[in-house]
Design a protein around this motif. Structure first.
Motif, PDB file in Angstrom:
ATOM      1  N   GLN A  22       0.810  -1.219   0.000  1.00 51.43           N
ATOM      2  CA  GLN A  22       0.000   0.000   0.000  1.00 51.43           C
ATOM      3  C   GLN A  22       0.846   1.273   0.000  1.00 51.43           C
ATOM      4  OE1 GLN A  22       0.101  -2.320   2.343  1.00 51.43           O
ATOM      5  NE2 GLN A  22      -0.126  -1.513   4.395  1.00 51.43           N
ATOM      6  N   TYR A  23       2.154   1.118   0.249  1.00 52.16           N
ATOM      7  CA  TYR A  23       3.047   2.281   0.258  1.00 52.16           C
ATOM      8  C   TYR A  23       3.950   2.343  -0.977  1.00 52.16           C
ATOM      9  CZ  TYR A  23       1.447   2.288   5.066  1.00 52.16           C
ATOM     10  OH  TYR A  23       0.648   2.293   6.187  1.00 52.16           O
ATOM     11  N   LEU A  24       3.773   1.394  -1.882  1.00 53.06           N
ATOM     12  CA  LEU A  24       4.517   1.447  -3.137  1.00 53.06           C
ATOM     13  C   LEU A  24       4.055   2.646  -3.964  1.00 53.06           C
ATOM     14  CD1 LEU A  24       4.415  -2.344  -4.145  1.00 53.06           C
ATOM     15  CD2 LEU A  24       6.410  -1.085  -3.321  1.00 53.06           C
ATOM     16  N   MET A  25       4.952   3.161  -4.791  1.00 50.03           N
ATOM     17  CA  MET A  25       4.616   4.283  -5.654  1.00 50.03           C
ATOM     18  C   MET A  25       4.013   3.769  -6.958  1.00 50.03           C
ATOM     19  SD  MET A  25       5.448   6.913  -3.854  1.00 50.03           S
ATOM     20  CE  MET A  25       5.342   8.219  -5.087  1.00 50.03           C
ATOM     21  N   ALA A  26       2.949   4.416  -7.397  1.00 53.21           N
ATOM     22  CA  ALA A  26       2.306   4.082  -8.674  1.00 53.21           C
ATOM     23  C   ALA A  26       1.644   5.352  -9.201  1.00 53.21           C
ATOM     24  CB  ALA A  26       1.267   2.977  -8.505  1.00 53.21           C
ATOM     25  N   GLY A  27       2.048   5.762 -10.382  1.00 52.30           N
ATOM     26  CA  GLY A  27       1.479   6.991 -10.923  1.00 52.30           C
ATOM     27  C   GLY A  27       1.866   8.213 -10.124  1.00 52.30           C
ATOM     28  N   ASN A  28       3.099   8.259  -9.633  1.00 54.31           N
ATOM     29  CA  ASN A  28       3.635   9.405  -8.891  1.00 54.31           C
ATOM     30  C   ASN A  28       3.049   9.609  -7.498  1.00 54.31           C
ATOM     31  OD1 ASN A  28       5.383  10.178 -11.049  1.00 54.31           O
ATOM     32  ND2 ASN A  28       3.649  11.166 -12.075  1.00 54.31           N
ATOM     33  N   LYS A  29       2.345   8.616  -6.965  1.00 53.13           N
ATOM     34  CA  LYS A  29       1.914   8.703  -5.574  1.00 53.13           C
ATOM     35  C   LYS A  29       1.747   7.306  -5.000  1.00 53.13           C
ATOM     36  CE  LYS A  29      -2.858   9.611  -7.040  1.00 53.13           C
ATOM     37  NZ  LYS A  29      -3.939  10.630  -6.992  1.00 53.13           N
ATOM     38  N   ARG A  30       1.689   7.238  -3.701  1.00 54.53           N
ATOM     39  CA  ARG A  30       1.576   5.932  -3.048  1.00 54.53           C
ATOM     40  C   ARG A  30       0.196   5.317  -3.317  1.00 54.53           C
ATOM     41  NH1 ARG A  30       6.036   5.289   0.224  1.00 54.53           N
ATOM     42  NH2 ARG A  30       7.025   7.213   0.938  1.00 54.53           N
ATOM     43  N   ILE A  31       0.170   3.996  -3.360  1.00 51.78           N
ATOM     44  CA  ILE A  31      -1.075   3.291  -3.658  1.00 51.78           C
ATOM     45  C   ILE A  31      -2.170   3.668  -2.672  1.00 51.78           C
ATOM     46  CG2 ILE A  31      -2.125   0.990  -3.577  1.00 51.78           C
ATOM     47  CD1 ILE A  31       0.409  -0.053  -4.976  1.00 51.78           C
ATOM     48  N   CYS A  32      -1.844   3.811  -1.402  1.00 55.68           N
ATOM     49  CA  CYS A  32      -2.863   4.134  -0.395  1.00 55.68           C
ATOM     50  C   CYS A  32      -3.509   5.496  -0.640  1.00 55.68           C
ATOM     51  CB  CYS A  32      -2.262   4.082   1.010  1.00 55.68           C
ATOM     52  SG  CYS A  32      -0.933   5.277   1.301  1.00 55.68           S
ATOM     53  N   ALA A  33      -2.811   6.379  -1.352  1.00 58.71           N
ATOM     54  CA  ALA A  33      -3.328   7.735  -1.564  1.00 58.71           C
ATOM     55  C   ALA A  33      -4.574   7.747  -2.437  1.00 58.71           C
ATOM     56  CB  ALA A  33      -2.250   8.619  -2.183  1.00 58.71           C
ATOM     57  N   TYR A  34      -4.727   6.741  -3.306  1.00 58.85           N
ATOM     58  CA  TYR A  34      -5.853   6.733  -4.235  1.00 58.85           C
ATOM     59  C   TYR A  34      -7.189   6.588  -3.515  1.00 58.85           C
ATOM     60  CZ  TYR A  34      -2.485   6.454  -8.056  1.00 58.85           C
ATOM     61  OH  TYR A  34      -1.470   6.736  -8.930  1.00 58.85           O
ATOM     62  N   CYS A  35      -7.302   5.587  -2.652  1.00 55.94           N
ATOM     63  CA  CYS A  35      -8.574   5.425  -1.938  1.00 55.94           C
ATOM     64  C   CYS A  35      -8.737   6.492  -0.866  1.00 55.94           C
ATOM     65  CB  CYS A  35      -8.706   4.025  -1.353  1.00 55.94           C
ATOM     66  SG  CYS A  35      -7.507   3.602  -0.089  1.00 55.94           S
ATOM     67  N   MET A  36      -7.623   7.025  -0.351  1.00 56.41           N
ATOM     68  CA  MET A  36      -7.719   8.132   0.591  1.00 56.41           C
ATOM     69  C   MET A  36      -8.419   9.321  -0.052  1.00 56.41           C
ATOM     70  SD  MET A  36      -4.013   8.043   2.571  1.00 56.41           S
ATOM     71  CE  MET A  36      -4.255   9.678   3.267  1.00 56.41           C
ATOM     72  N   GLU A  37      -8.081   9.603  -1.305  1.00 55.99           N
ATOM     73  CA  GLU A  37      -8.724  10.710  -2.010  1.00 55.99           C
ATOM     74  C   GLU A  37     -10.246  10.512  -2.072  1.00 55.99           C
ATOM     75  OE1 GLU A  37      -7.151  11.513  -5.849  1.00 55.99           O
ATOM     76  OE2 GLU A  37      -5.114  11.851  -5.140  1.00 55.99           O
ATOM     77  N   THR A  38     -10.650   9.290  -2.388  1.00 52.76           N
ATOM     78  CA  THR A  38     -12.084   8.997  -2.491  1.00 52.76           C
ATOM     79  C   THR A  38     -12.786   9.146  -1.152  1.00 52.76           C
ATOM     80  OG1 THR A  38     -11.666   7.463  -4.317  1.00 52.76           O
ATOM     81  CG2 THR A  38     -13.772   7.260  -3.178  1.00 52.76           C
ATOM     82  N   LEU A  39     -12.186   8.596  -0.105  1.00 58.80           N
ATOM     83  CA  LEU A  39     -12.831   8.622   1.209  1.00 58.80           C
ATOM     84  C   LEU A  39     -12.893  10.030   1.793  1.00 58.80           C
ATOM     85  CD1 LEU A  39     -11.257   5.395   2.748  1.00 58.80           C
ATOM     86  CD2 LEU A  39     -13.619   5.693   2.017  1.00 58.80           C
ATOM     87  N   PHE A  40     -11.802  10.763   1.722  1.00 60.55           N
ATOM     88  CA  PHE A  40     -11.781  12.099   2.310  1.00 60.55           C
ATOM     89  C   PHE A  40     -12.674  13.071   1.552  1.00 60.55           C
ATOM     90  CE2 PHE A  40      -8.153  10.536   4.651  1.00 60.55           C
ATOM     91  CZ  PHE A  40      -8.146  11.292   5.819  1.00 60.55           C
ATOM     92  N   ALA A  41     -12.798  12.884   0.239  1.00 64.27           N
ATOM     93  CA  ALA A  41     -13.606  13.803  -0.566  1.00 64.27           C
ATOM     94  C   ALA A  41     -15.088  13.474  -0.542  1.00 64.27           C
ATOM     95  CB  ALA A  41     -13.100  13.797  -2.014  1.00 64.27           C
ATOM     96  N   HIS A  42     -15.456  12.278  -0.093  1.00 67.51           N
ATOM     97  CA  HIS A  42     -16.859  11.877  -0.164  1.00 67.51           C
ATOM     98  C   HIS A  42     -17.681  12.689   0.831  1.00 67.51           C
ATOM     99  CE1 HIS A  42     -20.474   9.450  -0.330  1.00 67.51           C
ATOM    100  NE2 HIS A  42     -19.967   8.851  -1.397  1.00 67.51           N
ATOM    101  N   PRO A  43     -18.759  13.306   0.376  1.00 67.59           N
ATOM    102  CA  PRO A  43     -19.545  14.176   1.258  1.00 67.59           C
ATOM    103  C   PRO A  43     -20.262  13.454   2.393  1.00 67.59           C
ATOM    104  CG  PRO A  43     -20.656  13.876  -0.853  1.00 67.59           C
ATOM    105  CD  PRO A  43     -19.282  13.307  -1.011  1.00 67.59           C
ATOM    106  N   GLU A  44     -20.457  12.134   2.277  1.00 67.72           N
ATOM    107  CA  GLU A  44     -21.157  11.393   3.325  1.00 67.72           C
ATOM    108  C   GLU A  44     -20.209  10.766   4.343  1.00 67.72           C
ATOM    109  OE1 GLU A  44     -24.720   9.089   2.139  1.00 67.72           O
ATOM    110  OE2 GLU A  44     -24.148   9.629   0.093  1.00 67.72           O
ATOM    111  N   ILE A  45     -18.915  10.891   4.129  1.00 69.57           N
ATOM    112  CA  ILE A  45     -17.933  10.403   5.096  1.00 69.57           C
ATOM    113  C   ILE A  45     -17.551  11.557   6.014  1.00 69.57           C
ATOM    114  CG2 ILE A  45     -15.603   9.494   5.441  1.00 69.57           C
ATOM    115  CD1 ILE A  45     -17.565   7.421   4.399  1.00 69.57           C
ATOM    116  N   ASP A  46     -17.857  11.409   7.311  1.00 65.36           N
ATOM    117  CA  ASP A  46     -17.632  12.483   8.270  1.00 65.36           C
ATOM    118  C   ASP A  46     -16.246  12.455   8.890  1.00 65.36           C
ATOM    119  OD1 ASP A  46     -20.420  13.516   8.208  1.00 65.36           O
ATOM    120  OD2 ASP A  46     -20.865  11.523   9.018  1.00 65.36           O
ATOM    121  N   GLY A  47     -15.615  11.297   8.898  1.00 60.09           N
ATOM    122  CA  GLY A  47     -14.287  11.186   9.487  1.00 60.09           C
ATOM    123  C   GLY A  47     -13.598   9.934   8.993  1.00 60.09           C
ATOM    124  N   VAL A  48     -12.265   9.935   9.088  1.00 65.40           N
ATOM    125  CA  VAL A  48     -11.474   8.787   8.638  1.00 65.40           C
ATOM    126  C   VAL A  48     -10.483   8.404   9.735  1.00 65.40           C
ATOM    127  CG1 VAL A  48      -9.905   7.874   6.893  1.00 65.40           C
ATOM    128  CG2 VAL A  48     -11.663   9.540   6.232  1.00 65.40           C
TER     129      VAL A  48
END
Length: 235
Positions: A22-48
């Motif tokens: 999950q910490y490998l780089m892919a597309g100039n960012k770490r793999i974990c960053a992709y789903c983080m973007e989705t979760l943090f940006a989702h309007p129905e997710i209040d906290g992570v």
């Protein structure tokens, strides 16, 4: 309240890499960053809440601070939880920490950092699917013929694939009930749990099944990583 519990504490042993997948780089960012973007940006997710080894927490913070959108990390990050002896113990640690600030009626959405292609639509479907139930799990129907074998060497019988489904993440649960379902498995039985929904089913919780997303695969092997990198290149 809807809290996402992101599991990023795995060691990635099956990948055979020097660092967890999950910490490998892919597309100039770490793999974990992709789903983080989705979760943090989702309007129905209040906290992570994030389960991560202390060695990697600084790397996750850097990913969070680079999220697109104004102050998403500061607004929604609730804290780190320590990994457990297995995946389910990691979940339990996260649940304990979440209960310090969320009520038992809240929903907790459990997702793997190694599933980077999580879509906002899937998050919405999971939360909506859990409404009126104790939780929800996305599933995929089995396409191949499925057989049962007791010893792994000879075929025992043919199974009815129309009644068999493959579970995916994220899974959503009512926080208080799911915490209790896991707590009653301590100290040893929880170490034999392989799927997030298993404790809920064992406890008799009402878990709805919703359609899964074939694109939301988990990176487990090098072939999975190559597949993900290929998708990123096409985008």
């Amino acid at each position: 309240m809807n809290i996402a519990l992101l599991l990023s504490g795995g060691t990635g042993a099956r990948m055979g890499t020097d660092i967890p997948k999950q910490y490998l780089m892919a597309g100039n960012k770490r793999i974990c960053a992709y789903c983080m973007e989705t979760l943090f940006a989702h309007p129905e997710i209040d906290g992570v809440q994030i389960v991560a080894d202390p060695v990697w927490q600084e790397a996750i913070v850097r990913c969070g601070e680079e999220l697109p959108g104004h102050r998403l990390w500061e607004l929604k990050f609730r804290g780190f939880s320590l990994p457990g002896l297995n995946r389910q113990m990691s979940i339990f640690h996260g649940l304990e920490d979440i209960r310090n600030y969320a009520k038992d009626q809240a929903f907790v959405l459990v997702h793997d950092a190694a599933r980077p292609l999580l879509s906002a639509g899937q998050v919405t479907s999971c939360l909506q699917g859990a409404t009126g139930h104790d939780g929800a799990m996305p599933v995929l129907p089995m396409k191949d013929t499925v057989y049962y074998s007791r010893d792994g060497r000879s075929v025992g019988k043919l199974l009815d694939r129309s009644t068999i489904y493959a579970g995916q993440a994220p899974e959503v649960f009512v926080l208080g009930k799911y915490y209790a379902a896991n707590r009653c498995l301590l100290p040893d039985d929880i170490l034999g749990i392989n799927g997030s929904t298993e404790p809920a089913v064992m406890a008799g919780m009402d878990i709805a099944m919703i359609p899964g997303d074939e694109g939301n695969f988990k990176i487990t092997t090098k072939a999975d990583l190559e597949r993900f990198c290929g998708i990123m290149e096409e985008r």
